[in-house]
Enzyme design. Sequence first.
Site, PDB file in Angstrom:
ATOM      1  N   HIS A  41       0.863  -1.201   0.000  1.00  0.00           N
ATOM      2  CA  HIS A  41       0.000   0.000   0.000  1.00  0.00           C
ATOM      3  C   HIS A  41       0.887   1.234   0.000  1.00  0.00           C
ATOM      4  O   HIS A  41       1.468   1.605   1.018  1.00  0.00           O
ATOM      5  CB  HIS A  41      -0.907  -0.019   1.238  1.00  0.00           C
ATOM      6  CG  HIS A  41      -1.875   1.118   1.321  1.00  0.00           C
ATOM      7  ND1 HIS A  41      -3.225   0.939   1.511  1.00  0.00           N
ATOM      8  CD2 HIS A  41      -1.708   2.476   1.252  1.00  0.00           C
ATOM      9  CE1 HIS A  41      -3.841   2.118   1.564  1.00  0.00           C
ATOM     10  NE2 HIS A  41      -2.930   3.071   1.414  1.00  0.00           N
ATOM     11  N   HIS A  43       1.416   5.302  -2.192  1.00  0.00           N
ATOM     12  CA  HIS A  43       0.797   6.309  -3.080  1.00  0.00           C
ATOM     13  C   HIS A  43       1.905   6.911  -3.937  1.00  0.00           C
ATOM     14  O   HIS A  43       2.445   7.977  -3.603  1.00  0.00           O
ATOM     15  CB  HIS A  43       0.103   7.389  -2.258  1.00  0.00           C
ATOM     16  CG  HIS A  43      -1.089   6.896  -1.495  1.00  0.00           C
ATOM     17  ND1 HIS A  43      -2.378   7.090  -1.932  1.00  0.00           N
ATOM     18  CD2 HIS A  43      -1.186   6.207  -0.338  1.00  0.00           C
ATOM     19  CE1 HIS A  43      -3.219   6.541  -1.062  1.00  0.00           C
ATOM     20  NE2 HIS A  43      -2.518   5.995  -0.085  1.00  0.00           N
ATOM     21  N   GLN A 137      -9.711   9.812  -3.940  1.00  0.00           N
ATOM     22  CA  GLN A 137      -9.314  10.470  -2.683  1.00  0.00           C
ATOM     23  C   GLN A 137     -10.310  11.550  -2.250  1.00  0.00           C
ATOM     24  O   GLN A 137     -10.484  11.820  -1.060  1.00  0.00           O
ATOM     25  CB  GLN A 137      -7.931  11.092  -2.863  1.00  0.00           C
ATOM     26  CG  GLN A 137      -7.476  12.060  -1.791  1.00  0.00           C
ATOM     27  CD  GLN A 137      -6.724  11.391  -0.660  1.00  0.00           C
ATOM     28  OE1 GLN A 137      -5.551  11.101  -0.782  1.00  0.00           O
ATOM     29  NE2 GLN A 137      -7.418  11.150   0.432  1.00  0.00           N
ATOM     30  N   HIS A 195      -9.568   2.582   0.967  1.00  0.00           N
ATOM     31  CA  HIS A 195      -9.225   3.279   2.203  1.00  0.00           C
ATOM     32  C   HIS A 195     -10.489   3.288   3.058  1.00  0.00           C
ATOM     33  O   HIS A 195     -11.509   3.854   2.646  1.00  0.00           O
ATOM     34  CB  HIS A 195      -8.781   4.710   1.910  1.00  0.00           C
ATOM     35  CG  HIS A 195      -7.399   4.785   1.353  1.00  0.00           C
ATOM     36  ND1 HIS A 195      -7.039   4.140   0.198  1.00  0.00           N
ATOM     37  CD2 HIS A 195      -6.289   5.433   1.810  1.00  0.00           C
ATOM     38  CE1 HIS A 195      -5.748   4.392  -0.032  1.00  0.00           C
ATOM     39  NE2 HIS A 195      -5.277   5.170   0.922  1.00  0.00           N
ATOM     40  N   GLU A 198     -10.513   5.792   7.634  1.00  0.00           N
ATOM     41  CA  GLU A 198      -9.228   6.441   7.952  1.00  0.00           C
ATOM     42  C   GLU A 198      -9.528   7.726   8.712  1.00  0.00           C
ATOM     43  O   GLU A 198      -9.347   8.837   8.225  1.00  0.00           O
ATOM     44  CB  GLU A 198      -8.447   6.726   6.660  1.00  0.00           C
ATOM     45  CG  GLU A 198      -7.013   7.149   6.918  1.00  0.00           C
ATOM     46  CD  GLU A 198      -6.263   7.493   5.631  1.00  0.00           C
ATOM     47  OE1 GLU A 198      -6.853   7.373   4.534  1.00  0.00           O
ATOM     48  OE2 GLU A 198      -5.096   7.900   5.732  1.00  0.00           O
ATOM     49  N   ASP A 293       2.234   3.362   2.806  1.00  0.00           N
ATOM     50  CA  ASP A 293       1.292   4.454   2.592  1.00  0.00           C
ATOM     51  C   ASP A 293       2.008   5.657   1.970  1.00  0.00           C
ATOM     52  O   ASP A 293       2.026   5.797   0.769  1.00  0.00           O
ATOM     53  CB  ASP A 293       0.565   4.834   3.876  1.00  0.00           C
ATOM     54  CG  ASP A 293      -0.705   5.627   3.635  1.00  0.00           C
ATOM     55  OD1 ASP A 293      -1.289   5.452   2.543  1.00  0.00           O
ATOM     56  OD2 ASP A 293      -1.117   6.400   4.511  1.00  0.00           O
TER      57      ASP A 293
HETATM   58 ZN   LIG Z   1      -3.284   5.176   1.821  1.00  0.00          ZN
END
Ligand SMILES: [Zn+2]
Length: 426
Positions: A41, A43, A137, A195, A198, A293
């Site tokens: 995971h 980005h 996102q 996600h 979170e 992440d």
């Molecule tokens: Zn993430």
Amino acid sequence: MHDVGVSGDRIARIEPRLEGEAPVELDGEGRLASPALVEAHIHLDKVNVWPLLPSNRTGTLAEAIQLLHRTKAASGVDEVAERAGQVIRRAVLAGVTTFRSHVDVDTIGGLRPLQGVLKARAEHADLCEIQVVAFPQEGIERDPGTAELLGSAMQEGADLVGGMPHWEVDPEASRRHVSFCFDLAERFDADVDMHVDETDRRESRTLEMVVDETERRGWGGRVTAGHCCAMVVWEQEYVDRLLGRMAQVGVNLCSNPLSMVVQGRDDLEPRRRGIARVKEALAAGVTVGTGQDCVHDAFYPFGAADPLQVALLQAHAAQLTTSEEISVVLGMVRESAARVLRISDYGLYEGARADLVVLDAESALDALRLLPSRRWTIHRGRVVSETRQEAELHRSRGAPIAGCPSRSDLPIHKSLSPVAHSPQAR
Ligand SMILES: [Zn+2]
């Protein structure tokens, strides 16, 4: 001590001593040979934007997302590819050969972040494999136009459908968000990696929605819930029931322990740190991976793209410290992460894909404790990186030698363990 023989892109034989010659022979000198690390995971579209942005003063997720609007709006495809490439190469040097990268898809950056990461993937296809997740996102209903862009992203080459259901305005919208993502996954026969929760908010319950939808669609084994921060503040009975259902239905958990720096920012002590309940998930039989992440961005200023560093932090965050637990946490960036990514032929056994890393360490404990250098990374039977690290103490004249070993006295050098390529290997 064993030799590992590689033929083509496969591990052909593992034996105490392999006879014969090979075009490429690597003398491991007793180092630890491991299946290559898995970055479950990350980005890649956002990595290394830290120098381009003001500091995240509140340290919160919301401010990070807001700050990143600037780079997302301004970054072109080539710039995204360049930043992603920097981190891909660093991770390969750290022993990673497979990544799963979430990539923002929304009306701010359009498809440019995706195109940048796809470009970086193509440019590094000789070093590693990258699964790309189309990630809304900014929400789907909160950002009208994203639904259509997600479809385009899947057509352009994204492999998985992502999601961020708790970012919608209310639980009904969150449920529609989850449903939309599964519709898209069905349309493209794709896996799902979202996600999930979170946030610190106790009332955020989108994990249950994801489990419900996975069960309803028969998508078990193909779904991963990342972050799952709110889980830390849920009632025990609810957590127990939901973890049991995750194991039964086949929803994986990807813990992202570095979320601890953005969660609980408004709390007085004791702070919520947004750490998913890893121990309880493991005990319930859930497949649990862990992932980096963020790397050097508005969410997280640090990050070395090294899964062993993440595993070490995971061990601290989830208090995994017995010998068995240390093996488990290492597995969270190897075997369990490979199950999350559905890499079917992963491991250190005859017939497995020859994706390996050789560490300057003797044991799993030392792999985490010392974060040693990675002597070689091998991808599909080919050496794709090599690191030579030398260190030397400069003692003062006449200083006693005892109690201060030189590097050559360290036990990792005491014996030999060649990693040999068989004659068929290139
Ligand atoms: Zn993430």
